[in-house]
Design a protein around this motif. Structure first.
Motif, PDB file in Angstrom:
ATOM      1  N   SER A 128       0.816  -1.214   0.000  1.00  0.00           N
ATOM      2  CA  SER A 128       0.000   0.000   0.000  1.00  0.00           C
ATOM      3  C   SER A 128       0.850   1.264   0.000  1.00  0.00           C
ATOM      4  N   TYR A 129       2.093   1.190   0.498  1.00  0.00           N
ATOM      5  CA  TYR A 129       2.933   2.387   0.574  1.00  0.00           C
ATOM      6  C   TYR A 129       3.613   2.739  -0.748  1.00  0.00           C
ATOM      7  N   THR A 130       3.904   1.731  -1.563  1.00  0.00           N
ATOM      8  CA  THR A 130       4.648   1.976  -2.789  1.00  0.00           C
ATOM      9  C   THR A 130       4.282   0.954  -3.858  1.00  0.00           C
ATOM     10  N   ARG A 131       4.000   1.433  -5.052  1.00  0.00           N
ATOM     11  CA  ARG A 131       3.661   0.548  -6.165  1.00  0.00           C
ATOM     12  C   ARG A 131       4.878  -0.183  -6.720  1.00  0.00           C
ATOM     13  N   LYS A 132       6.068   0.156  -6.240  1.00  0.00           N
ATOM     14  CA  LYS A 132       7.277  -0.502  -6.720  1.00  0.00           C
ATOM     15  C   LYS A 132       7.502  -1.858  -6.067  1.00  0.00           C
ATOM     16  N   VAL A 133       6.764  -2.153  -5.001  1.00  0.00           N
ATOM     17  CA  VAL A 133       6.928  -3.413  -4.272  1.00  0.00           C
ATOM     18  C   VAL A 133       5.710  -4.285  -4.517  1.00  0.00           C
ATOM     19  N   ALA A 134       5.946  -5.484  -5.088  1.00  0.00           N
ATOM     20  CA  ALA A 134       4.866  -6.422  -5.445  1.00  0.00           C
ATOM     21  C   ALA A 134       3.893  -5.773  -6.428  1.00  0.00           C
ATOM     22  N   CYS A 220      -3.535   3.328   5.704  1.00  0.00           N
ATOM     23  CA  CYS A 220      -3.842   2.211   4.811  1.00  0.00           C
ATOM     24  C   CYS A 220      -3.591   2.586   3.357  1.00  0.00           C
ATOM     25  N   CYS A 221      -3.549   3.897   3.079  1.00  0.00           N
ATOM     26  CA  CYS A 221      -3.271   4.447   1.749  1.00  0.00           C
ATOM     27  C   CYS A 221      -4.401   4.251   0.747  1.00  0.00           C
ATOM     28  N   ALA A 222      -5.593   3.910   1.223  1.00  0.00           N
ATOM     29  CA  ALA A 222      -6.726   3.800   0.310  1.00  0.00           C
ATOM     30  C   ALA A 222      -6.981   5.133  -0.397  1.00  0.00           C
ATOM     31  N   CYS A 223      -6.893   6.229   0.356  1.00  0.00           N
ATOM     32  CA  CYS A 223      -7.139   7.544  -0.240  1.00  0.00           C
ATOM     33  C   CYS A 223      -6.089   7.880  -1.280  1.00  0.00           C
ATOM     34  N   VAL A 224      -4.841   7.493  -1.024  1.00  0.00           N
ATOM     35  CA  VAL A 224      -3.752   7.757  -1.970  1.00  0.00           C
ATOM     36  C   VAL A 224      -3.978   6.991  -3.260  1.00  0.00           C
ATOM     37  N   LYS A 225      -4.339   5.720  -3.139  1.00  0.00           N
ATOM     38  CA  LYS A 225      -4.472   4.874  -4.331  1.00  0.00           C
ATOM     39  C   LYS A 225      -5.687   5.227  -5.164  1.00  0.00           C
ATOM     40  N   VAL A 226      -6.762   5.727  -4.537  1.00  0.00           N
ATOM     41  CA  VAL A 226      -7.994   5.964  -5.278  1.00  0.00           C
ATOM     42  C   VAL A 226      -8.011   7.326  -5.964  1.00  0.00           C
TER      43      VAL A 226
END
Length: 262
Positions: A128-134, A220-226
């Motif tokens: 959830s913190y970074t799209r570079k991991v998994a 949780c980073c839901a707001c960041v991802k959406v």
């Protein structure tokens, strides 16, 4: 009343929901049991709702791993579950670092609540913190592994028995970090569309002014991802340090791990 298969999940960014739903569908088909309505614990109203369990029911319980543990806000709804010998399949979903003691904590909790735990699994999702991991996980290989896990789990449940799946972890569980009041920032590109408000599991984002975030953020980073404008972001020393560690040491692919009773 006939037995049913339930998917119960806490899933701010959607990965635990996807895997819980898929695993419950597979177990339902394999055991020829009806699928009950999903129980979504992502938001406060879902976590407050009651869930009656019968002895023959099967629950898939999926959750994201936070700091190597079950999210703390799930302790209360979990304490209200009464297993009565029903089967539960815990599914720890983590961001490719490690699930530490989370799966053991889930198994222990369910045994305390008088569930049978015939199987348990740890699966990877994009961090959830970074799209570079998994990146992009769960992917096709993960979902194929989940299908195999579901079929094997159904066979274990069908044959019965009282043994519980043995999973890795330590007791006492990994100590949680001290609480920190860290909240997302909002850039001027915010259009006040309200998407971040709608996905926040703690309801701490002001619906009239999404730049205002009250205390209680889970990161949780839901707001960041959406956010379609990439207007929500975290920029604090603690989160940045964790992101640096993840991107520096956790890029190698980890595979799903599954565990069965007996």
């Amino acid at each position: 009343m006939s037995a049913s298969v339930y998917a119960v999940f806490f899933s701010p960014t959607g990965s635990s929901r996807t895997m819980a739903h898929e695993l419950a569908d597979i177990v339902s088909r394999e055991l020829s049991l009806p699928r009950a309505q999903d129980r979504d614990w992502t938001f406060p109203e879902g976590r407050a709702a009651s869930l009656g369990i019968a002895a023959g029911d099967v629950l898939v319980f999926a959750f994201p791993v936070y700091a190597g543990r079950i999210p703390v806000l799930l302790h209360e709804p979990l304490s209200r579950l009464k297993g009565q010998g029903a089967s539960v399949v815990p599914l720890a979903v983590y961001g490719n670092r490690h699930y530490d003691d989370a799966l053991l904590e889930a198994v222990d909790t369910m045994l305390e609540q008088k569930f049978a735990v015939p199987a348990a699994g740890a699966f990877v999702a994009e961090h959830s913190y970074t799209r570079k991991v998994a990146t992009g996980r769960p992917d096709a290989a993960d979902m194929a592994a989940l299908s195999n896990f579901g079929r094997d789990t159904a066979r274990i449940i069908a044959r019965g028995g009282s043994a519980a799946a043995a999973v890795p972890g330590k007791r006492p569980y990994k100590a949680l970090p001290p609480p920190a009041d860290i909240r997302p920032h909002t850039s001027e590109s915010c259009t006040r569309c309200g998407l971040c408000v709608s996905v926040c599991p703690m309801r701490v984002i002001n619906e009239n002014n999404p730049a205002e975030v009250a205390q209680g953020c889970l990161r949780c980073c839901a707001c960041v991802k959406v956010c379609p404008e990439q207007a929500k972001f975290f920029d604090d020393p603690q989160t940045n340090r964790i992101i640096g560690m993840l991107e520096g040491t956790c890029l190698a692919r980890r595979e799903p791990e599954v565990f069965f009773a007996g």
